[in-house]
Design a protein around this motif. Structure first.
Motif, PDB file in Angstrom:
ATOM      1  N   ILE A 181     -21.099  -4.021   8.122  1.00 28.61           N
ATOM      2  CA  ILE A 181     -19.919  -4.030   7.264  1.00 28.61           C
ATOM      3  C   ILE A 181     -20.170  -3.094   6.080  1.00 28.61           C
ATOM      4  O   ILE A 181     -21.270  -2.564   5.897  1.00 28.61           O
ATOM      5  N   ALA A 182     -19.143  -2.922   5.279  1.00 29.96           N
ATOM      6  CA  ALA A 182     -19.259  -2.156   4.030  1.00 29.96           C
ATOM      7  C   ALA A 182     -18.267  -2.727   3.031  1.00 29.96           C
ATOM      8  O   ALA A 182     -17.264  -3.352   3.403  1.00 29.96           O
ATOM      9  N   LEU A 183     -18.601  -2.541   1.766  1.00 23.95           N
ATOM     10  CA  LEU A 183     -17.640  -2.861   0.714  1.00 23.95           C
ATOM     11  C   LEU A 183     -16.708  -1.661   0.578  1.00 23.95           C
ATOM     12  O   LEU A 183     -17.125  -0.568   0.197  1.00 23.95           O
ATOM     13  N   ALA A 184     -15.459  -1.881   0.923  1.00 24.53           N
ATOM     14  CA  ALA A 184     -14.502  -0.782   1.000  1.00 24.53           C
ATOM     15  C   ALA A 184     -13.995  -0.397  -0.386  1.00 24.53           C
ATOM     16  O   ALA A 184     -14.042  -1.188  -1.340  1.00 24.53           O
ATOM     17  N   SER A 185     -13.505   0.824  -0.500  1.00 25.88           N
ATOM     18  CA  SER A 185     -12.748   1.202  -1.690  1.00 25.88           C
ATOM     19  C   SER A 185     -11.565   0.245  -1.803  1.00 25.88           C
ATOM     20  O   SER A 185     -10.812   0.052  -0.842  1.00 25.88           O
ATOM     21  N   THR A 186     -11.422  -0.371  -2.966  1.00 28.10           N
ATOM     22  CA  THR A 186     -10.452  -1.446  -3.149  1.00 28.10           C
ATOM     23  C   THR A 186      -9.593  -1.161  -4.365  1.00 28.10           C
ATOM     24  O   THR A 186     -10.078  -0.647  -5.374  1.00 28.10           O
ATOM     25  N   PHE A 187      -8.317  -1.507  -4.255  1.00 27.45           N
ATOM     26  CA  PHE A 187      -7.356  -1.256  -5.329  1.00 27.45           C
ATOM     27  C   PHE A 187      -6.807  -2.591  -5.837  1.00 27.45           C
ATOM     28  O   PHE A 187      -6.528  -3.502  -5.059  1.00 27.45           O
ATOM     29  N   ALA A 215     -18.685   1.472  11.567  1.00 24.74           N
ATOM     30  CA  ALA A 215     -19.027   1.913  12.910  1.00 24.74           C
ATOM     31  C   ALA A 215     -19.940   3.129  12.834  1.00 24.74           C
ATOM     32  O   ALA A 215     -20.081   3.775  11.792  1.00 24.74           O
ATOM     33  N   THR A 216     -20.528   3.431  13.975  1.00 28.35           N
ATOM     34  CA  THR A 216     -21.319   4.645  14.150  1.00 28.35           C
ATOM     35  C   THR A 216     -20.522   5.625  14.998  1.00 28.35           C
ATOM     36  O   THR A 216     -19.885   5.228  15.980  1.00 28.35           O
ATOM     37  N   VAL A 217     -20.528   6.888  14.596  1.00 30.01           N
ATOM     38  CA  VAL A 217     -19.848   7.940  15.355  1.00 30.01           C
ATOM     39  C   VAL A 217     -20.914   8.865  15.925  1.00 30.01           C
ATOM     40  O   VAL A 217     -21.726   9.427  15.170  1.00 30.01           O
ATOM     41  N   VAL A 235     -27.647  18.782  13.385  1.00 27.92           N
ATOM     42  CA  VAL A 235     -27.602  18.595  14.835  1.00 27.92           C
ATOM     43  C   VAL A 235     -29.034  18.604  15.368  1.00 27.92           C
ATOM     44  O   VAL A 235     -29.847  19.458  14.995  1.00 27.92           O
ATOM     45  N   GLN A 236     -29.347  17.627  16.235  1.00 23.11           N
ATOM     46  CA  GLN A 236     -30.671  17.565  16.841  1.00 23.11           C
ATOM     47  C   GLN A 236     -30.858  18.692  17.850  1.00 23.11           C
ATOM     48  O   GLN A 236     -29.907  19.391  18.231  1.00 23.11           O
ATOM     49  N   SER A 237     -32.099  18.873  18.297  1.00 22.67           N
ATOM     50  CA  SER A 237     -32.404  19.963  19.237  1.00 22.67           C
ATOM     51  C   SER A 237     -31.645  19.840  20.548  1.00 22.67           C
ATOM     52  O   SER A 237     -31.386  20.840  21.224  1.00 22.67           O
ATOM     53  N   ASP A 238     -31.265  18.597  20.919  1.00 15.61           N
ATOM     54  CA  ASP A 238     -30.494  18.415  22.148  1.00 15.61           C
ATOM     55  C   ASP A 238     -28.989  18.495  21.917  1.00 15.61           C
ATOM     56  O   ASP A 238     -28.196  18.218  22.833  1.00 15.61           O
ATOM     57  N   GLY A 239     -28.568  18.849  20.684  1.00 14.88           N
ATOM     58  CA  GLY A 239     -27.150  18.983  20.378  1.00 14.88           C
ATOM     59  C   GLY A 239     -26.488  17.710  19.907  1.00 14.88           C
ATOM     60  O   GLY A 239     -25.290  17.712  19.610  1.00 14.88           O
ATOM     61  N   SER A 240     -27.221  16.612  19.791  1.00 15.45           N
ATOM     62  CA  SER A 240     -26.608  15.339  19.398  1.00 15.45           C
ATOM     63  C   SER A 240     -26.475  15.237  17.883  1.00 15.45           C
ATOM     64  O   SER A 240     -27.234  15.841  17.125  1.00 15.45           O
ATOM     65  N   PHE A 241     -25.500  14.457  17.448  1.00 17.28           N
ATOM     66  CA  PHE A 241     -25.288  14.187  16.024  1.00 17.28           C
ATOM     67  C   PHE A 241     -24.783  12.757  15.869  1.00 17.28           C
ATOM     68  O   PHE A 241     -24.185  12.189  16.798  1.00 17.28           O
ATOM     69  N   THR A 242     -25.019  12.164  14.677  1.00 19.12           N
ATOM     70  CA  THR A 242     -24.647  10.775  14.441  1.00 19.12           C
ATOM     71  C   THR A 242     -24.213  10.597  12.996  1.00 19.12           C
ATOM     72  O   THR A 242     -24.849  11.135  12.078  1.00 19.12           O
ATOM     73  N   PHE A 243     -23.151   9.828  12.799  1.00 21.36           N
ATOM     74  CA  PHE A 243     -22.717   9.384  11.470  1.00 21.36           C
ATOM     75  C   PHE A 243     -22.777   7.863  11.431  1.00 21.36           C
ATOM     76  O   PHE A 243     -22.331   7.197  12.379  1.00 21.36           O
ATOM     77  N   PHE A 244     -23.316   7.322  10.331  1.00 20.79           N
ATOM     78  CA  PHE A 244     -23.442   5.877  10.183  1.00 20.79           C
ATOM     79  C   PHE A 244     -22.480   5.364   9.110  1.00 20.79           C
ATOM     80  O   PHE A 244     -22.011   6.114   8.260  1.00 20.79           O
ATOM     81  N   ASP A 245     -22.230   4.061   9.152  1.00 27.71           N
ATOM     82  CA  ASP A 245     -21.467   3.364   8.104  1.00 27.71           C
ATOM     83  C   ASP A 245     -20.080   3.960   7.900  1.00 27.71           C
ATOM     84  O   ASP A 245     -19.661   4.243   6.776  1.00 27.71           O
ATOM     85  N   ILE A 246     -19.341   4.155   8.977  1.00 31.40           N
ATOM     86  CA  ILE A 246     -18.022   4.769   8.887  1.00 31.40           C
ATOM     87  C   ILE A 246     -16.958   3.674   8.847  1.00 31.40           C
ATOM     88  O   ILE A 246     -16.848   2.857   9.760  1.00 31.40           O
ATOM     89  N   ASN A 277     -17.952   1.192  17.516  1.00 31.64           N
ATOM     90  CA  ASN A 277     -18.635   2.481  17.548  1.00 31.64           C
ATOM     91  C   ASN A 277     -17.853   3.496  18.373  1.00 31.64           C
ATOM     92  O   ASN A 277     -17.240   3.145  19.396  1.00 31.64           O
ATOM     93  N   VAL A 278     -17.873   4.725  17.930  1.00 31.18           N
ATOM     94  CA  VAL A 278     -17.238   5.827  18.650  1.00 31.18           C
ATOM     95  C   VAL A 278     -18.345   6.675  19.239  1.00 31.18           C
ATOM     96  O   VAL A 278     -19.151   7.265  18.505  1.00 31.18           O
TER      97      VAL A 278
END
Length: 572
Positions: free
Chosen positions: A219-225, A259-261, A301-312, A347-348
């Motif tokens: 989870i994450a603490l979201a931007s809140t208004f 999620a992780t992308v 980008v890793q040597s095999d072309g992979s990439f990852t984003f966390f905490d989305i 996750n995506v």
């Protein structure tokens, strides 16, 4: 001024320009029911003709003086920490002021009323009711930006202390959306995730007999208004009057699943080029309003072309990749790839981006002149492609290379809609060079955006500078023939197809105290000229606002290089 009962003390700092015999002197007073002088306020005087910029500080009696000024028209503005900056003659906050006309040997006396800033304060908590220490809290207001009414932070923010208390000061009167965003130290890294646990989870983890339970969803603490929504459009407005302190604006940060992308980046010629960068760009609905780069996340980008984003957090995003292919047989080639995704808590995975060459824009600089010589060093000319946002995300390409003959190349242009502009030191100075046109594939990209298609191989452009731009000057008077400096003048093209954001053909000026006005660097064409008593800043970028002005406007034509003088009367 008669209401100000202060001793006649000399100003703290008398600024003398020593190039003339004119003087502008005055006093800064508080814009309160009880008028009092404001000491140690910063007073700035500026003028483009002649080019002058001076600053002084008011004395203990609130007075200031600028001496030795040449004849001209001068703008005066005042600021002080905790107060609201204002221009002399402005009808309201954040409106343009009125220039002070000054003759040789003349002394002009003015009074500037400086308003006090308002304050919004409260406390922000996390989901467990504990103070959200270190959270950034911002006060945002709706402004007209590029023809759209959008939230903007205006630099008004504060950081919650150890009690979760924040205090935002220096606000103008009006309505505000209060929002908070919190990011942990590990945000965006792959080493840690935030999970919501219960007392039962803790007991199970401490039990030696119980099997290890699966981790809860991150989870994450979201931007809140305020009062407690993650959607800015659903926020409650907080209204403050001039100088008011509004307390008790407390709210709690909301929790959202993250999620992780994941994906891979490839290039038809083989593995992805070294140095490739993938950027995750949030739409306006996800990024914190009015905060540059809040919605941008980058990764390698890793040597095999992979990439990852966390905490989305949930929302719509654009995944954008950029790289450069180098080869001994040819110059480096810019590559790109892009796709839109929706993150809804899960996750995506399995994204596949294939790099493709960007489009190359080639063209020629031209200097059309009757009296000026072109710049000797064309390397000082800067060409800029400005992406036109249409709800998605676009990154501007890198700059152009220009040879001694004025031929230029801009490579790696990503498909999308753009305007093209150019500049160099001294451009736009009265009597100097001005940018006349930027023709791309037969249309002027200074006025109308052009489209770069995904499969286009190149685009051709001709950028022309001239010393014959039009000018419209005159005086604005009321029905009795007196200066009508309380109005603003808006000049806009007669063709509604040119009512576009950041259009060079749409200008707004405030006449000086003697009613004089000037519109400079005008392209040839048909225009409307309207006088309005009060216009919200940026309102003239809204086509609906311009349409309302047409019926009460004067229509006129400006030919190339024409120096037109037009007297205008308003009222009955």
């Amino acid at each position: 001024m008669a209401a100000v009962q202060t001793p006649s003390l000399p100003p703290r700092d008398v600024r003398v320009h020593e190039n003339g015999t004119g003087t502008i002197t005055g006093i800064v007073v508080a814009d309160d029911a009880e008028v009092r002088p404001v000491r140690h306020a910063r007073v700035t005087l500026g003028s483009s003709e002649p080019a002058i910029g001076l600053t002084t500080i008011t004395g203990d009696d609130g007075r200031f003086t600028f001496g030795g000024l040449p004849a001209g028209r001068f703008n005066v503005s005042v600021s002080k920490d905790g107060w609201l900056s204002i221009a002399y003659g402005a009808k309201r906050l954040f409106r343009p002021g009125t220039a002070v006309p000054l003759l040789a040997g003349q002394t002009a006396r003015i009074v500037v009323r400086l308003p006090r800033g308002a304050v919004i304060t409260g406390a922000v908590f996390d989901s467990s009711g504990q103070p959200a220490v270190g959270t950034t809290v911002r006060a945002m207001s709706y402004l007209m930006i590029n023809g759209e009414r959008r939230l903007d932070a205006n630099g008004s923010s504060a950081t919650a202390d150890d009690r979760g208390v924040y205090r935002i000061y220096g606000l103008g009167p009006g309505d505000y959306v209060i929002g908070a965003s919190w990011r942990p130290a590990y945000f965006g890294t792959g080493g840690s995730e935030l999970h919501l646990t219960t007392d039962l989870d803790v007991r199970d983890a401490l039990s030696s007999t119980s099997p290890a339970p699966p981790l809860p969803h991150p989870i994450a603490l979201a931007s809140t208004f305020y009062p407690g929504t993650t959607v800015a459009r659903q926020a409650a407005l907080v209204t403050v009057r001039a100088g008011e302190e509004r307390a008790g604006i407390d709210f709690t940060l909301q929790i959202v699943p993250t999620a992780t992308v994941e994906g891979t980046l490839s290039w038809p010629g083989g593995s992805s080029p070294p140095g490739a960068l993938v950027t995750l760009i949030a739409t306006d609905q996800v990024a914190f309003p009015g905060v540059p780069f809040d919605g941008y996340r980058g990764t390698g980008v890793q040597s095999d072309g992979s990439f990852t984003f966390f905490d989305i957090a949930p929302g719509q995003y654009t995944v954008f990749a950029r790289a450069s292919e180098t080869s001994a047989a040819r110059a480096p080639q810019a590559l790109w790839a892009s796709t839109d995704i929706l993150v809804a808590g899960d996750n995506v995975t399995g994204l596949s981006l294939v790099l493709a060459p960007g489009v190359t824009l080639r063209g020629q600089l031209r200097f059309d002149s009757t009296r000026l010589m072109p710049p000797v060093d064309l390397k000082n000319v800067r060409l800029t492609l400005l992406p036109v946002q249409t709800g998605g995300a676009t990154l501007a390409p890198s700059g152009a290379t220009i040879d001694a003959g004025g031929r230029f190349t801009m490579s790696g242009v990503i498909p999308g809609r753009y305007t093209l502009t150019a500049s160099f030191p001294g451009l736009g100075v009265p009597g100097g060079w001005a940018l006349r046109s930027a023709i791309v594939n037969g249309a002027d990209a200074l006025d109308v955006p052009f489209t770069v298609a995904p499969n286009a191989e190149k685009a051709d452009a001709i950028v022309t500078f001239t010393d014959r731009m039009g000018q419209l000057t005159g005086a604005l008077q009321n029905a009795g023939g007196a200066p009508a400096s309380e109005y603003s003048l808006i000049l806009f093209p007669a063709s509604s197809s040119l009512w576009l954001p950041q259009s060079r053909r749409i200008q707004s000026v405030r006449p000086s105290a003697d009613g004089a006005f000037s519109f400079r660097n005008l392209p040839a064409g048909e225009y409307y000229l309207a006088a309005v008593e009060d216009a919200e800043p940026g309102a003239w970028t809204d086509p609906r606002f311009l349409q309302q002005l047409v019926a009460s406007s004067m229509r006129l034509a400006i030919s190339e290089g024409e120096q037109r003088v037009q007297e205008i009367r308003v009222g009955r």
